[in-house]
Design a protein around this motif. Sequence first.
Motif, PDB file in Angstrom:
ATOM      1  N   ARG A   5       0.734  -1.278  -0.014  1.00  0.00           N
ATOM      2  CA  ARG A   5      -0.062   0.138   0.030  1.00  0.00           C
ATOM      3  C   ARG A   5       1.066   1.181  -0.013  1.00  0.00           C
ATOM      4  O   ARG A   5       1.981   1.322   0.762  1.00  0.00           O
ATOM      5  CB  ARG A   5      -1.006  -0.077   1.302  1.00  0.00           C
ATOM      6  CG  ARG A   5      -1.958   1.238   1.200  1.00  0.00           C
ATOM      7  CD  ARG A   5      -2.534   1.205   2.556  1.00  0.00           C
ATOM      8  NE  ARG A   5      -3.434   2.113   2.749  1.00  0.00           N
ATOM      9  CZ  ARG A   5      -3.805   2.702   4.006  1.00  0.00           C
ATOM     10  NH1 ARG A   5      -3.312   2.068   4.975  1.00  0.00           N
ATOM     11  NH2 ARG A   5      -4.419   3.710   3.779  1.00  0.00           N
ATOM     12  N   LYS A   6       0.459   2.237  -0.795  1.00  0.00           N
ATOM     13  CA  LYS A   6       1.534   3.186  -1.057  1.00  0.00           C
ATOM     14  C   LYS A   6       0.513   4.541  -1.537  1.00  0.00           C
ATOM     15  O   LYS A   6      -0.255   4.460  -2.346  1.00  0.00           O
ATOM     16  CB  LYS A   6       2.733   2.996  -2.297  1.00  0.00           C
ATOM     17  CG  LYS A   6       3.722   3.976  -2.015  1.00  0.00           C
ATOM     18  CD  LYS A   6       4.653   3.899  -3.263  1.00  0.00           C
ATOM     19  CE  LYS A   6       5.653   5.028  -3.396  1.00  0.00           C
ATOM     20  NZ  LYS A   6       6.647   4.683  -4.152  1.00  0.00           N
ATOM     21  N   VAL A   7       1.133   5.636  -1.094  1.00  0.00           N
ATOM     22  CA  VAL A   7       0.281   6.871  -1.491  1.00  0.00           C
ATOM     23  C   VAL A   7       1.265   7.680  -2.374  1.00  0.00           C
ATOM     24  O   VAL A   7       2.592   7.753  -1.839  1.00  0.00           O
ATOM     25  CB  VAL A   7      -0.056   7.839  -0.433  1.00  0.00           C
ATOM     26  CG1 VAL A   7      -0.719   9.196  -0.798  1.00  0.00           C
ATOM     27  CG2 VAL A   7      -1.195   7.138   0.607  1.00  0.00           C
ATOM     28  N   ILE A  32      -1.579  -2.934  -3.965  1.00  0.00           N
ATOM     29  CA  ILE A  32      -1.248  -4.282  -4.841  1.00  0.00           C
ATOM     30  C   ILE A  32      -1.609  -5.435  -3.964  1.00  0.00           C
ATOM     31  O   ILE A  32      -0.799  -5.534  -3.076  1.00  0.00           O
ATOM     32  CB  ILE A  32       0.229  -4.054  -5.207  1.00  0.00           C
ATOM     33  CG1 ILE A  32       0.432  -2.793  -5.992  1.00  0.00           C
ATOM     34  CG2 ILE A  32       0.553  -5.424  -6.085  1.00  0.00           C
ATOM     35  CD1 ILE A  32       1.877  -2.374  -6.296  1.00  0.00           C
ATOM     36  N   LEU A  33      -2.456  -6.184  -4.596  1.00  0.00           N
ATOM     37  CA  LEU A  33      -2.841  -7.501  -3.934  1.00  0.00           C
ATOM     38  C   LEU A  33      -2.481  -8.621  -4.831  1.00  0.00           C
ATOM     39  O   LEU A  33      -2.541  -8.505  -6.050  1.00  0.00           O
ATOM     40  CB  LEU A  33      -4.424  -7.418  -3.713  1.00  0.00           C
ATOM     41  CG  LEU A  33      -4.777  -6.443  -2.754  1.00  0.00           C
ATOM     42  CD1 LEU A  33      -6.306  -6.475  -2.981  1.00  0.00           C
ATOM     43  CD2 LEU A  33      -4.367  -6.591  -1.530  1.00  0.00           C
ATOM     44  N   PRO A  34      -2.386  -9.755  -4.476  1.00  0.00           N
ATOM     45  CA  PRO A  34      -1.826 -10.950  -5.159  1.00  0.00           C
ATOM     46  C   PRO A  34      -3.081 -11.401  -6.058  1.00  0.00           C
ATOM     47  O   PRO A  34      -4.223 -11.401  -5.322  1.00  0.00           O
ATOM     48  CB  PRO A  34      -1.439 -12.130  -4.302  1.00  0.00           C
ATOM     49  CG  PRO A  34      -2.007 -11.549  -2.891  1.00  0.00           C
ATOM     50  CD  PRO A  34      -2.062 -10.035  -2.690  1.00  0.00           C
ATOM     51  N   TYR A  35      -3.230 -11.691  -6.936  1.00  0.00           N
ATOM     52  CA  TYR A  35      -4.253 -12.309  -7.860  1.00  0.00           C
ATOM     53  C   TYR A  35      -4.583 -13.780  -7.722  1.00  0.00           C
ATOM     54  O   TYR A  35      -3.601 -14.510  -7.456  1.00  0.00           O
ATOM     55  CB  TYR A  35      -3.964 -12.046  -9.525  1.00  0.00           C
ATOM     56  CG  TYR A  35      -5.009 -12.243 -10.300  1.00  0.00           C
ATOM     57  CD1 TYR A  35      -6.334 -11.973 -10.321  1.00  0.00           C
ATOM     58  CD2 TYR A  35      -5.145 -13.808 -10.879  1.00  0.00           C
ATOM     59  CE1 TYR A  35      -7.424 -12.328 -11.220  1.00  0.00           C
ATOM     60  CE2 TYR A  35      -6.134 -14.262 -11.697  1.00  0.00           C
ATOM     61  CZ  TYR A  35      -7.297 -13.592 -11.746  1.00  0.00           C
ATOM     62  OH  TYR A  35      -8.261 -14.100 -12.435  1.00  0.00           O
ATOM     63  N   GLU A  36      -5.510 -13.938  -7.055  1.00  0.00           N
ATOM     64  CA  GLU A  36      -5.879 -15.453  -6.710  1.00  0.00           C
ATOM     65  C   GLU A  36      -6.990 -15.930  -7.912  1.00  0.00           C
ATOM     66  O   GLU A  36      -8.148 -15.106  -7.916  1.00  0.00           O
ATOM     67  CB  GLU A  36      -6.515 -15.514  -5.393  1.00  0.00           C
ATOM     68  CG  GLU A  36      -5.365 -15.103  -4.668  1.00  0.00           C
ATOM     69  CD  GLU A  36      -5.798 -15.263  -2.991  1.00  0.00           C
ATOM     70  OE1 GLU A  36      -7.154 -15.750  -2.811  1.00  0.00           O
ATOM     71  OE2 GLU A  36      -5.227 -14.856  -2.133  1.00  0.00           O
ATOM     72  N   GLU A  37      -6.761 -16.829  -8.408  1.00  0.00           N
ATOM     73  CA  GLU A  37      -7.813 -17.638  -9.485  1.00  0.00           C
ATOM     74  C   GLU A  37      -9.050 -17.982  -8.639  1.00  0.00           C
ATOM     75  O   GLU A  37      -8.935 -18.543  -7.348  1.00  0.00           O
ATOM     76  CB  GLU A  37      -7.316 -18.768 -10.075  1.00  0.00           C
ATOM     77  CG  GLU A  37      -6.331 -18.577 -11.041  1.00  0.00           C
ATOM     78  CD  GLU A  37      -6.895 -17.891 -12.531  1.00  0.00           C
ATOM     79  OE1 GLU A  37      -8.178 -18.385 -12.590  1.00  0.00           O
ATOM     80  OE2 GLU A  37      -6.220 -17.309 -13.121  1.00  0.00           O
TER      81      GLU A  37
END
Length: 74
Positions: A5-7, A32-37
Motif C-alpha cells: 500500500r502506497k500513497v 497491490i494485492l496478489p491475484y488469486e484464481e
Amino acid sequence: MKFVRKVANSDILANVIDIPKELKGKKVEIIILPYEEQKKKIVRGALARYKNEEFQEKEDEAWANTVVEKYENS
C-alpha cells in the motif's frame, strides 16, 4: 495475505494504467494485492433447505393449471 500500500502522485502510473482525468496530477492510494484464481463453486443442493415437499407433488400440474386459470375465459 501480503500486500503493498502506497500513497503517491498519479503521474507515476501514467505509463502503466489509464488514469481518469479527475485523478491526474493528484495523490492516489495504490494497493497491490496478489491475484488469486477464483475456483468454481459447486452449487448443487445449495437451495435444498428451502424445498417444500408439499409443493413438489403439485409441480407437474402447476403450468397447466396456471394456463387454464389465466386463459379459460378468453
